[in-house]
Motif scaffolding. Structure first.
Motif, PDB file in Angstrom:
ATOM      1  N   LYS A 116       0.828  -1.202   0.000  1.00 41.50           N
ATOM      2  CA  LYS A 116       0.000   0.000   0.000  1.00 41.50           C
ATOM      3  C   LYS A 116       0.863   1.253   0.000  1.00 41.50           C
ATOM      4  N   GLN A 117       0.240   2.368  -0.381  1.00 46.57           N
ATOM      5  CA  GLN A 117       0.909   3.657  -0.329  1.00 46.57           C
ATOM      6  C   GLN A 117       0.891   4.168   1.106  1.00 46.57           C
ATOM      7  N   PRO A 118       2.051   4.531   1.683  1.00 44.84           N
ATOM      8  CA  PRO A 118       2.059   5.043   3.059  1.00 44.84           C
ATOM      9  C   PRO A 118       1.203   6.291   3.199  1.00 44.84           C
ATOM     10  N   ALA A 119       0.463   6.358   4.280  1.00 47.09           N
ATOM     11  CA  ALA A 119      -0.371   7.530   4.551  1.00 47.09           C
ATOM     12  C   ALA A 119       0.517   8.716   4.914  1.00 47.09           C
ATOM     13  N   ALA A 120      -0.029   9.912   4.700  1.00 50.22           N
ATOM     14  CA  ALA A 120       0.711  11.123   5.058  1.00 50.22           C
ATOM     15  C   ALA A 120       0.925  11.159   6.565  1.00 50.22           C
ATOM     16  N   ALA A 121       2.112  11.580   6.968  1.00 53.04           N
ATOM     17  CA  ALA A 121       2.446  11.621   8.390  1.00 53.04           C
ATOM     18  C   ALA A 121       1.756  12.805   9.064  1.00 53.04           C
ATOM     19  N   PRO A 122       1.172  12.594  10.224  1.00 52.64           N
ATOM     20  CA  PRO A 122       0.618  13.733  10.969  1.00 52.64           C
ATOM     21  C   PRO A 122       1.752  14.631  11.433  1.00 52.64           C
ATOM     22  N   PRO A 123       1.473  15.894  11.715  1.00 50.44           N
ATOM     23  CA  PRO A 123       2.538  16.800  12.170  1.00 50.44           C
ATOM     24  C   PRO A 123       3.200  16.275  13.443  1.00 50.44           C
ATOM     25  N   ASP A 124       4.505  16.432  13.512  1.00 51.29           N
ATOM     26  CA  ASP A 124       5.228  16.051  14.710  1.00 51.29           C
ATOM     27  C   ASP A 124       4.959  17.089  15.791  1.00 51.29           C
ATOM     28  N   THR A 125       4.408  16.664  16.913  1.00 50.54           N
ATOM     29  CA  THR A 125       4.010  17.603  17.953  1.00 50.54           C
ATOM     30  C   THR A 125       5.200  18.371  18.523  1.00 50.54           C
ATOM     31  N   THR A 126       6.348  17.708  18.645  1.00 50.66           N
ATOM     32  CA  THR A 126       7.530  18.388  19.173  1.00 50.66           C
ATOM     33  C   THR A 126       8.010  19.463  18.208  1.00 50.66           C
ATOM     34  N   SER A 127       8.019  19.151  16.915  1.00 51.38           N
ATOM     35  CA  SER A 127       8.435  20.132  15.910  1.00 51.38           C
ATOM     36  C   SER A 127       7.468  21.308  15.869  1.00 51.38           C
ATOM     37  N   THR A 128       6.176  21.016  16.011  1.00 50.95           N
ATOM     38  CA  THR A 128       5.169  22.085  16.018  1.00 50.95           C
ATOM     39  C   THR A 128       5.374  23.002  17.213  1.00 50.95           C
ATOM     40  N   ALA A 129       5.614  22.401  18.391  1.00 51.83           N
ATOM     41  CA  ALA A 129       5.853  23.203  19.594  1.00 51.83           C
ATOM     42  C   ALA A 129       7.117  24.043  19.440  1.00 51.83           C
ATOM     43  N   ASN A 130       8.143  23.459  18.839  1.00 49.14           N
ATOM     44  CA  ASN A 130       9.390  24.201  18.650  1.00 49.14           C
ATOM     45  C   ASN A 130       9.209  25.361  17.683  1.00 49.14           C
ATOM     46  N   LEU A 131       8.454  25.135  16.607  1.00 51.02           N
ATOM     47  CA  LEU A 131       8.215  26.199  15.630  1.00 51.02           C
ATOM     48  C   LEU A 131       7.443  27.350  16.267  1.00 51.02           C
ATOM     49  N   ALA A 132       6.396  27.021  17.019  1.00 46.90           N
ATOM     50  CA  ALA A 132       5.607  28.060  17.669  1.00 46.90           C
ATOM     51  C   ALA A 132       6.452  28.837  18.677  1.00 46.90           C
ATOM     52  N   ALA A 133       7.270  28.117  19.459  1.00 43.08           N
ATOM     53  CA  ALA A 133       8.115  28.778  20.450  1.00 43.08           C
ATOM     54  C   ALA A 133       9.174  29.641  19.775  1.00 43.08           C
ATOM     55  N   THR A 134       9.711  29.171  18.653  1.00 42.59           N
ATOM     56  CA  THR A 134      10.729  29.945  17.920  1.00 42.59           C
ATOM     57  C   THR A 134      10.141  31.249  17.400  1.00 42.59           C
ATOM     58  N   ILE A 135       8.953  31.181  16.794  1.00 42.61           N
ATOM     59  CA  ILE A 135       8.302  32.387  16.278  1.00 42.61           C
ATOM     60  C   ILE A 135       8.033  33.375  17.412  1.00 42.61           C
ATOM     61  N   LEU A 136       7.509  32.868  18.519  1.00 44.69           N
ATOM     62  CA  LEU A 136       7.226  33.721  19.673  1.00 44.69           C
ATOM     63  C   LEU A 136       8.502  34.339  20.222  1.00 44.69           C
ATOM     64  N   LEU A 137       9.561  33.550  20.295  1.00 43.67           N
ATOM     65  CA  LEU A 137      10.844  34.050  20.815  1.00 43.67           C
ATOM     66  C   LEU A 137      11.394  35.168  19.945  1.00 43.67           C
ATOM     67  N   VAL A 138      11.405  34.967  18.633  1.00 44.74           N
ATOM     68  CA  VAL A 138      11.945  35.982  17.716  1.00 44.74           C
ATOM     69  C   VAL A 138      11.108  37.260  17.783  1.00 44.74           C
ATOM     70  N   LEU A 139       9.780  37.112  17.740  1.00 49.19           N
ATOM     71  CA  LEU A 139       8.913  38.294  17.788  1.00 49.19           C
ATOM     72  C   LEU A 139       9.074  39.038  19.117  1.00 49.19           C
ATOM     73  N   SER A 140       9.178  38.289  20.217  1.00 51.75           N
ATOM     74  CA  SER A 140       9.320  38.918  21.530  1.00 51.75           C
ATOM     75  C   SER A 140      10.636  39.676  21.633  1.00 51.75           C
ATOM     76  N   ILE A 141      11.702  39.090  21.104  1.00 53.16           N
ATOM     77  CA  ILE A 141      13.006  39.766  21.143  1.00 53.16           C
ATOM     78  C   ILE A 141      12.975  41.048  20.324  1.00 53.16           C
ATOM     79  N   LEU A 142      12.408  40.975  19.130  1.00 55.37           N
ATOM     80  CA  LEU A 142      12.334  42.166  18.280  1.00 55.37           C
ATOM     81  C   LEU A 142      11.481  43.254  18.937  1.00 55.37           C
ATOM     82  N   LEU A 143      10.344  42.862  19.499  1.00 59.96           N
ATOM     83  CA  LEU A 143       9.480  43.832  20.156  1.00 59.96           C
ATOM     84  C   LEU A 143      10.150  44.413  21.397  1.00 59.96           C
ATOM     85  N   SER A 144      10.884  43.589  22.135  1.00 59.53           N
ATOM     86  CA  SER A 144      11.593  44.073  23.320  1.00 59.53           C
ATOM     87  C   SER A 144      12.662  45.096  22.943  1.00 59.53           C
TER      88      SER A 144
END
Length: 482
Positions: A347-375
């Motif tokens: 069978k064709q492998p199903a699409a992988a669901p998003p990796d929760t750790t990678s998603t958390a890291n991406l969200a934290a990275t965006i927040l960190l960069v925006l917070s630093i720039l705003l600060s």
């Protein structure tokens, strides 16, 4: 067996997609086996993953511990129906403020009623008494459910089983597993923890996500959680482990053979559970999720540690087994195992669901960069304001009722944002405390929350200072309104 190149291409694509440092796989299809490594076991040394590379298995360790307790049951040394207090008399368990006495099998089948937060209650320790200390601590916590009535996955259940193994055998958990389980099974490269590894062992480094990708991370030692999450193995031994589950080795001692079969039998006292990412209900056996798919059960289990992950899948009917190990906490080990299983079925492998750790890291990275720039921007505005005060362009005009209210509101805003920064990670990580979050979460989470709090303080400070020191009348901008 399909062309191994199909496996290699698929796994390599998945490793690149989630930026995993390294992955190792073991596949059994009938009488054929395939093992392979991908990526790096050590990024700094450029050491590649091979079938000999060792990984922590996380909660896939539970199936080994289950085998140990079931072996003792086969030998008549442990009665699975007996209350756990028979073997651990130092423990007292309570539910709804009343004393209860869960049976050994309740811990085996995750029906003891122990809360799912047990993993956050286990403290780092290398002490010889760490396992017994863990169990005493867990027993001091009230149970969430009455024993034997409901499935609730809790990692601490298997630490209790490990403590029983120590008490009954008179050996340390590590020693018992080495001599009574691993050696008779022919698992020559599978160990209970890293402290007992031979000097030439090829142990992979563990990683966590950071601001610029994977960073090496040496997690604290949780010897008190060894039976539930810290067995170490490689792809070659995992292939043999899969063959053992598939009954492809008739040289096993009869007692171990019966124990393996017993580990596949789920607890039918409780209702089946349906939860993501699975699409069919399961019951819990001995370290296995047991799915009823036709006449034969389908076994699987995941494993996650702060810096490692794994997934094991066994189809007893089709004689297929897949094991995937990675050196970062990632849900992609599950996705890769499922995809390899699909390839084996044509069978064709199903699409992988998003990796929760990678998603958390991406969200934290965006927040960190925006917070630093705003600060930085807020600091710039605050410097301009202070310079205007020094030059007499802004002066203190005294407190008014409105000024008191504005100051109080901005202080309240800063406090609220600091509270948000404190509680958001706790909500995302099941309400667990910050010490747990710092160990398990990506490197970016804590700095992102700190920077958010600093930004809130700077913003409130700027607004309060501007209100306390308004521009002098002659400094006010001229209105052009008619």
């Amino acid at each position: 067996m399909p062309d191994p190149q199909a496996f290699d291409q698929y796994v390599a694509d998945m490793v690149n997609k989630d930026n995993l440092p390294g992955v190792s796989i073991a596949i059994v299809n009938g009488n054929e086996t395939y093992t392979q490594g991908y990526g790096l076991a050590n990024q700094a040394a450029k050491r590649k993953v091979s079938p000999d590379t060792l990984f922590e298995l996380g909660s896939n360790s539970k199936a080994y511990t289950a085998l140990g307790i079931l072996l003792l049951a086969e030998q008549g040394k442990v009665d699975l129906k007996a209350p756990v207090s028979r073997y651990l008399p130092q423990t007292e368990w309570k539910f709804d403020q009343a004393q209860v006495d869960p049976a050994v099998k309740d811990f085996l089948h995750q029906t003891s009623g122990m809360g799912s937060n047990s993993i956050a209650l286990i403290k780092p320790s290398k002490d010889e008494q760490a396992l017994q200390d863990t169990v005493r601590n867990l027993a001091s916590q009230p149970l969430w459910y009455k024993p034997g009535q409901q499935f609730l996955y809790s990692t601490g259940n298997y630490d209790v089983l490990g403590a029983i193994i120590e008490q009954v055998s008179g050996q340390s958990y590590e020693s018992f597993m080495a001599t009574e389980v691993m050696k008779p099974l022919g698992l020559t490269s599978t160990y209970a923890g890293t402290a007992v590894l031979p000097s030439d062992a090829q142990l992979s480094s563990g990683y966590k996500l950071g601001l610029i990708g994977n960073r090496s991370y040496e997690a604290p030692t949780y010897r008190g959680n060894m039976p539930a999450g810290y067995i170490v193995s490689n792809a070659k031994d995992m292939a043999r482990w899969l063959q053992i589950q598939l009954e492809q080795d008739d040289t096993l001692p009869e007692s171990l053979h019966r124990a393996v079969n017993a580990s596949h039998i789920p607890d039918d006292r409780v209702a089946a559970t349906l939860t993501e990412p699975y699409d069919s209900p399961f019951r819990y056996g001995g370290g296995w999720l047991v799915f009823d798919r036709g006449e034969q059960p389908y076994l699987s289990h995941g494993g996650n540690n702060p810096n490692f992950s794994s997934y094991v899948l066994v189809d007893l009917e089709k004689k297929i087994g897949v094991a995937v190990m990675g050196n970062r906490n990632s849900t992609y080990t599950y996705a890769i195992a499922s995809g390899l299983y699909d390839i084996l079925l044509g069978k064709q492998p199903a699409a992988a669901p998003p990796d929760t750790t990678s998603t958390a890291n991406l969200a934290a990275t965006i927040l960190l960069v925006l917070s630093i720039l705003l600060s930085l921007w807020l600091l710039y505005r605050l410097v301009l304001l202070i310079l205007a005060m020094q030059r007499g362009r802004r002066v203190f005009t005294g407190f008014t009722a409105a000024l008191y209210i504005k100051t109080a509101l901005w202080i309240l805003f800063a406090a609220l944002m600091i509270g948000v920064a404190w509680y958001i990670p706790k909500l995302l990580f099941w309400g667990y405390p910050w010490p747990f979050i710092i160990v398990w979460a990506p490197f970016t989470v804590a700095p992102a929350m700190i920077s958010l709090g600093i930004t809130a303080i700077l913003f409130a400070g700027l607004r309060i200072t501007a209100a306390l020191f308004p521009r002098r009348a002659e400094e006010q901008p001229i209105s052009l309104a008619v």
